[in-house]
Design an enzyme around this catalytic site. Structure first.
Site, PDB file in Angstrom:
ATOM      1  N   GLU A   6      31.379 -23.048 -21.815  1.00 44.00           N
ATOM      2  CA  GLU A   6      30.994 -24.432 -21.552  1.00 44.00           C
ATOM      3  C   GLU A   6      31.892 -25.399 -22.303  1.00 44.00           C
ATOM      4  OE1 GLU A   6      26.320 -23.229 -21.764  1.00 44.00           O
ATOM      5  OE2 GLU A   6      27.170 -24.615 -23.207  1.00 44.00           O
ATOM      6  N   CYS A  44      33.921 -31.495 -26.398  1.00 45.68           N
ATOM      7  CA  CYS A  44      33.375 -30.401 -27.198  1.00 45.68           C
ATOM      8  C   CYS A  44      33.801 -29.102 -26.523  1.00 45.68           C
ATOM      9  CB  CYS A  44      31.853 -30.548 -27.227  1.00 45.68           C
ATOM     10  SG  CYS A  44      31.038 -29.192 -28.068  1.00 45.68           S
ATOM     11  N   CYS A  80      28.937 -15.327 -28.893  1.00 54.18           N
ATOM     12  CA  CYS A  80      29.146 -15.520 -30.333  1.00 54.18           C
ATOM     13  C   CYS A  80      28.466 -14.370 -31.067  1.00 54.18           C
ATOM     14  CB  CYS A  80      28.521 -16.850 -30.759  1.00 54.18           C
ATOM     15  SG  CYS A  80      28.741 -17.204 -32.529  1.00 54.18           S
ATOM     16  N   CYS A 114      22.649 -17.097 -34.724  1.00 57.57           N
ATOM     17  CA  CYS A 114      21.815 -18.114 -35.385  1.00 57.57           C
ATOM     18  C   CYS A 114      20.509 -18.225 -34.575  1.00 57.57           C
ATOM     19  CB  CYS A 114      22.529 -19.462 -35.409  1.00 57.57           C
ATOM     20  SG  CYS A 114      24.056 -19.420 -36.374  1.00 57.57           S
ATOM     21  N   CYS A 133      20.041 -21.005 -31.788  1.00 59.00           N
ATOM     22  CA  CYS A 133      21.170 -21.294 -30.893  1.00 59.00           C
ATOM     23  C   CYS A 133      21.129 -20.431 -29.647  1.00 59.00           C
ATOM     24  CB  CYS A 133      22.477 -21.064 -31.652  1.00 59.00           C
ATOM     25  SG  CYS A 133      23.939 -21.294 -30.626  1.00 59.00           S
ATOM     26  N   GLY A 172      30.762 -20.153 -29.669  1.00 61.99           N
ATOM     27  CA  GLY A 172      31.618 -19.292 -30.488  1.00 61.99           C
ATOM     28  C   GLY A 172      31.871 -19.795 -31.888  1.00 61.99           C
ATOM     29  N   GLU A 173      32.418 -18.911 -32.696  1.00 59.96           N
ATOM     30  CA  GLU A 173      32.730 -19.232 -34.089  1.00 59.96           C
ATOM     31  C   GLU A 173      34.259 -19.273 -34.234  1.00 59.96           C
ATOM     32  OE1 GLU A 173      31.449 -20.312 -37.000  1.00 59.96           O
ATOM     33  OE2 GLU A 173      33.524 -20.071 -37.634  1.00 59.96           O
ATOM     34  N   SER A 188      34.371 -26.805 -36.389  1.00 58.74           N
ATOM     35  CA  SER A 188      33.042 -26.608 -36.970  1.00 58.74           C
ATOM     36  C   SER A 188      32.787 -25.122 -37.162  1.00 58.74           C
ATOM     37  CB  SER A 188      31.995 -27.206 -36.022  1.00 58.74           C
ATOM     38  OG  SER A 188      30.701 -26.985 -36.510  1.00 58.74           O
ATOM     39  N   SER A 198      28.318 -26.064 -40.465  1.00 60.23           N
ATOM     40  CA  SER A 198      26.938 -26.052 -39.962  1.00 60.23           C
ATOM     41  C   SER A 198      26.086 -25.432 -41.055  1.00 60.23           C
ATOM     42  CB  SER A 198      26.853 -25.208 -38.686  1.00 60.23           C
ATOM     43  OG  SER A 198      27.647 -25.790 -37.692  1.00 60.23           O
ATOM     44  N   LEU A 199      25.597 -26.271 -41.926  1.00 57.94           N
ATOM     45  CA  LEU A 199      24.884 -25.740 -43.101  1.00 57.94           C
ATOM     46  C   LEU A 199      23.423 -25.434 -42.741  1.00 57.94           C
ATOM     47  CD1 LEU A 199      25.485 -25.067 -46.074  1.00 57.94           C
ATOM     48  CD2 LEU A 199      24.396 -27.234 -46.656  1.00 57.94           C
ATOM     49  N   HIS A 200      22.715 -26.440 -42.285  1.00 48.24           N
ATOM     50  CA  HIS A 200      21.338 -26.307 -41.794  1.00 48.24           C
ATOM     51  C   HIS A 200      20.296 -25.870 -42.820  1.00 48.24           C
ATOM     52  CE1 HIS A 200      23.431 -27.127 -38.193  1.00 48.24           C
ATOM     53  NE2 HIS A 200      23.599 -25.893 -37.753  1.00 48.24           N
ATOM     54  N   ASN A 254      17.897 -29.539 -30.217  1.00 46.31           N
ATOM     55  CA  ASN A 254      17.798 -29.537 -28.762  1.00 46.31           C
ATOM     56  C   ASN A 254      17.024 -28.282 -28.404  1.00 46.31           C
ATOM     57  OD1 ASN A 254      18.888 -31.174 -26.652  1.00 46.31           O
ATOM     58  ND2 ASN A 254      20.908 -30.955 -27.591  1.00 46.31           N
ATOM     59  N   CYS A 273      24.645 -26.130 -27.353  1.00 45.45           N
ATOM     60  CA  CYS A 273      25.465 -24.932 -27.364  1.00 45.45           C
ATOM     61  C   CYS A 273      24.880 -23.744 -26.579  1.00 45.45           C
ATOM     62  CB  CYS A 273      25.630 -24.557 -28.831  1.00 45.45           C
ATOM     63  SG  CYS A 273      26.795 -23.283 -29.130  1.00 45.45           S
TER      64      CYS A 273
HETATM   65  N1  SAH Z   1      30.029 -21.617 -34.670  1.00 43.78           N
HETATM   66  C1  SAH Z   1      30.361 -22.973 -34.996  1.00 43.78           C
HETATM   67  C2  SAH Z   1      30.561 -23.886 -33.808  1.00 43.78           C
HETATM   68  C3  SAH Z   1      29.621 -23.757 -32.639  1.00 43.78           C
HETATM   69  S1  SAH Z   1      27.961 -24.322 -32.808  1.00 43.78           S
HETATM   70  C4  SAH Z   1      29.321 -23.547 -35.944  1.00 43.78           C
HETATM   71  O1  SAH Z   1      28.353 -22.861 -36.244  1.00 43.78           O
HETATM   72  O2  SAH Z   1      29.512 -24.648 -36.426  1.00 43.78           O
HETATM   73  C5  SAH Z   1      28.098 -26.059 -32.849  1.00 43.78           C
HETATM   74  C6  SAH Z   1      26.921 -26.730 -33.501  1.00 43.78           C
HETATM   75  O3  SAH Z   1      25.764 -26.741 -32.641  1.00 43.78           O
HETATM   76  C7  SAH Z   1      26.488 -26.068 -34.790  1.00 43.78           C
HETATM   77  O4  SAH Z   1      26.277 -27.017 -35.795  1.00 43.78           O
HETATM   78  C8  SAH Z   1      25.204 -25.389 -34.357  1.00 43.78           C
HETATM   79  O5  SAH Z   1      24.429 -25.082 -35.459  1.00 43.78           O
HETATM   80  C9  SAH Z   1      24.625 -26.430 -33.409  1.00 43.78           C
HETATM   81  N2  SAH Z   1      23.541 -25.960 -32.547  1.00 43.78           N
HETATM   82  C10 SAH Z   1      23.342 -24.739 -32.033  1.00 43.78           C
HETATM   83  N3  SAH Z   1      22.208 -24.702 -31.309  1.00 43.78           N
HETATM   84  C11 SAH Z   1      21.674 -25.933 -31.346  1.00 43.78           C
HETATM   85  C12 SAH Z   1      20.492 -26.544 -30.788  1.00 43.78           C
HETATM   86  N4  SAH Z   1      19.646 -25.845 -30.030  1.00 43.78           N
HETATM   87  N5  SAH Z   1      20.265 -27.850 -31.056  1.00 43.78           N
HETATM   88  C13 SAH Z   1      21.147 -28.568 -31.795  1.00 43.78           C
HETATM   89  N6  SAH Z   1      22.250 -28.075 -32.344  1.00 43.78           N
HETATM   90  C14 SAH Z   1      22.523 -26.762 -32.128  1.00 43.78           C
END
Ligand code: SAH
Length: 343
Positions: free
Chosen positions: A90, A103, A110, A114, A117, A161-162, A193, A216-218, A292, A335
């Site tokens: 995508e 984007c 991936c 996570c 995701c 992807g990462e 990212s 992407s710390l979270h 999302n 994503c």
């Molecule tokens: N692997 C990389 C880049 C891809 S994910 C990374 O982890 O940064 C891009 C971003 O989308 C990341 O910050 C990820 O945590 C976030 N993301 C994934 N699923 C999501 C969702 N359902 N709602 C909002 N953000 C999301």
């Protein structure tokens, strides 16, 4: 047969010499491939018909195509792209305030799983070749001009992807996007990212990476982060913090921290305090992202009060905080969501 975009410049020069062509033709072919984003030999109209024939007799020219386009009420458009082996990724175009941000994806699927995701549930399928990353850019850039009357101004590698697990292809793709003889985009307008691959962050620092870096710390709580982002097992928060200190020392750059607020998981005031402690050793900008929700999701987005309290803690600690408005919610633009719906 080898693909034309898998050979380097010197190999192209030798091929042309062996076929009785002038060496300067190499520059022309190269410009078509890596500056104008051609997708066939026929497009290379300043080359003779016989040279185009020689090229197509000796090389394949694979390229991606757009198979679906979905537009959101907020003008965000999302694309499903297919590569020559049929695999799908995508890409998203997000227009705002005179900019168009693309984007882009870096892998098919991936490996990181996570918990929040959609891409994570697909598992890892394969890395994208650098030419495929360029295809994403070229296809979306063409659409951007058609729809928004404007070229892509910014790129974020926040699709599927990462990127740091596809390191060499990503570095080549970025060199092509930013090179003066290539697409010539400013590195300041590109952001990579990562979920926090420690080795990759150090490698970026060592090559004096000029693009933006987002993490992407979270969560800054080791237990919570491990639960929602299994990548933490091999890339501990402690090592991640040390890698970011190193990155900042080497590049002098501020680091973007992405923080997705998940209700009752990582959105308490204590979690905000942990976040400020994590970020203390280097300058940061914190992007608070709204969740999302995906079709089978286990999580809920934080309610406005919890979000406000969380942000208030950060602001009290003088952190630079941005609250990101979620885009494209009506088209499942998070994503991995579109590919999953299609499969
Ligand atoms: N692997 C990389 C880049 C891809 S994910 C990374 O982890 O940064 C891009 C971003 O989308 C990341 O910050 C990820 O945590 C976030 N993301 C994934 N699923 C999501 C969702 N359902 N709602 C909002 N953000 C999301």
């Amino acid at each position: 047969m080898n693909d034309i975009r898998n050979i380097n410049f010197d190999q192209l020069v030798s091929f042309l010499k062996e076929n009785g062509e002038k060496p300067f033709r190499a520059k022309q072919v190269w410009t078509w491939l890596w500056k104008r984003g051609a997708s066939s030999f026929e497009e290379m109209t300043d080359l003779s018909v016989s040279l185009r024939q020689k090229l197509s007799d000796n090389y394949t020219f694979q390229h991606a195509e757009i198979v679906e386009e979905v537009s959101s009420r907020d003008k965000t458009t999302k694309y499903l792209l297919r590569f020559s082996d049929g695999k799908l990724v995508e890409g998203v175009l997000i227009p705002s305030k005179g900019r168009v941000t693309a984007c882009l994806s870096t892998q098919v699927g991936c490996p990181l799983h996570c918990a929040f995701c959609a891409t994570g549930t697909m598992g890892f399928i394969r890395n994208l070749h650098y030419s495929e990353v360029i295809d994403e850019f070229v296809l979306l850039n063409n659409r951007s001009q058609e729809i928004y009357n404007q070229r892509i101004t910014n790129i974020v590698f926040m699709g599927m992807g990462e990127p740091l697990l596809n390191f060499d292809n990503m570095m080549t793709a970025i060199d092509i996007l930013t090179g003066q003889d290539y697409f010539g985009l400013s590195p300041a307008r590109i952001t990579l990212s990562t979920a926090g691959i420690v080795k990759g962050i150090k490698a970026l620092a060592d090559r004096n990476f000029r693009c933006g870096l987002a993490i992407s710390l979270h969560s800054a709580d080791p237990m919570v982060r491990r639960a929602i982002m299994p990548v933490t097992e091999r890339n501990s928060l402690h090592d991640l913090q040390a890698a970011l200190v190193y990155y900042h020392e080497k590049t002098g750059e501020r680091i973007t921290i992405e923080y997705l607020l998940l209700s009752k998981v990582n959105d308490s005031e204590k979690a905000a305090e942990q976040l400020t402690r994590f970020c203390r050793p280097f300058p940061v900008k914190i992007n608070i992202i709204e969740y999302n929700s995906t079709s089978d999701s286990l999580f809920y987005k934080s309610d406005p009060t919890r979000r406000q309290n969380f942000v208030a803690v950060l602001e009290r600690c003088n952190m630079v905080v941005n609250i990101r408005q979620s885009k494209g919610q009506d088209i499942a633009a998070a994503c991995g969501q579109l590919v999953r719906q299609t499969n």
